[in-house]
Scaffold this active site. Structure first.
Site, PDB file in Angstrom:
ATOM      1  N   CYS A 125       0.834  -1.207   0.000  1.00 19.57           N
ATOM      2  CA  CYS A 125       0.000   0.000   0.000  1.00 19.57           C
ATOM      3  C   CYS A 125       0.871   1.260   0.000  1.00 19.57           C
ATOM      4  CB  CYS A 125      -0.897  -0.055   1.239  1.00 19.57           C
ATOM      5  SG  CYS A 125      -1.780   1.459   1.635  1.00 19.57           S
ATOM      6  N   CYS A 183       0.266   3.885   2.727  1.00 22.52           N
ATOM      7  CA  CYS A 183       0.676   3.336   4.026  1.00 22.52           C
ATOM      8  C   CYS A 183       2.167   3.561   4.241  1.00 22.52           C
ATOM      9  CB  CYS A 183       0.395   1.830   4.093  1.00 22.52           C
ATOM     10  SG  CYS A 183      -1.329   1.360   3.879  1.00 22.52           S
TER      11      CYS A 183
END
Length: 184
Positions: A80, A83
């Site tokens: 991600c 993230c």
């Protein structure tokens, strides 16, 4: 004729700039989405505190050890990009506030081997855990009804959820959320 064309082009440029300004400053497309519709009283941290999850070295950790602390719980994954982008700021926050009863926990919705590989390549200052698919269940229990990553939960010293955020967060936003929870 040229004056009319320039006037029209100028008008369109102003409208375009105004539209961009409204989009960027008012709608804030890159801001984390605060879960303002959430009724935090319905969220329970019981499953979180009863969990034992492996750290990147594969050693199971009892998450109840964090009871009594202000917790910034960040659900993330190695695949991600947002993230990974927020991790340096989470590290800064943890380093700055760890002596003030604040802990940042990174709960990866990912396989242990991938979390270990990631943590070797990209060290962070705060504890990481691998939750695999159980992470999504824990996230859902803590208000992530959209299944979004990253997802961040603020838990006070009493173990009560006080704030949640969908999407990428930043240090300034988190400081504003935890500052009222710090003892004077």
């Amino acid at each position: 004729m040229l004056k009319k064309i320039l006037s029209t082009v100028g008008y369109l440029a102003i409208m375009l700039a105004l539209g961009f300004a409204i989009y960027y400053y008012v709608l804030s497309p890159n801001a984390a989405l605060k879960n303002s519709a959430a009724d935090y009283s319905k969220l329970s941290t019981q499953a979180l505190f009863s969990s034992k999850l492996p750290n990147p070295d594969g050693i199971n950790q009892d998450l109840s050890q964090y009871k009594g602390k202000i917790i910034v719980l960040n659900f993330w994954a190695t695949w991600c990009p947002p993230c990974r982008e927020e991790m340096p700021e989470l590290s800064e926050l943890y380093t700055e506030y760890k002596n003030k009863n604040v802990v940042v926990l990174g709960l990866a919705v990912d396989e242990l081997a991938l979390v270990k590989e990631f943590s070797v390549a990209t060290p962070v200052s705060y504890p990481l855990f691998a939750a695999e698919n159980d992470g999504m269940v824990l996230g859902n229990d803590l208000g992530n009804d959209k299944g979004v990553l990253p997802y961040t939960v603020i838990i006070n010293q009493q173990g009560v959820v006080v704030d949640t955020y969908f999407g990428r967060i930043n240090k300034t936003l988190l400081e504003a959320a935890i500052r009222p929870l710090l003892a004077p």
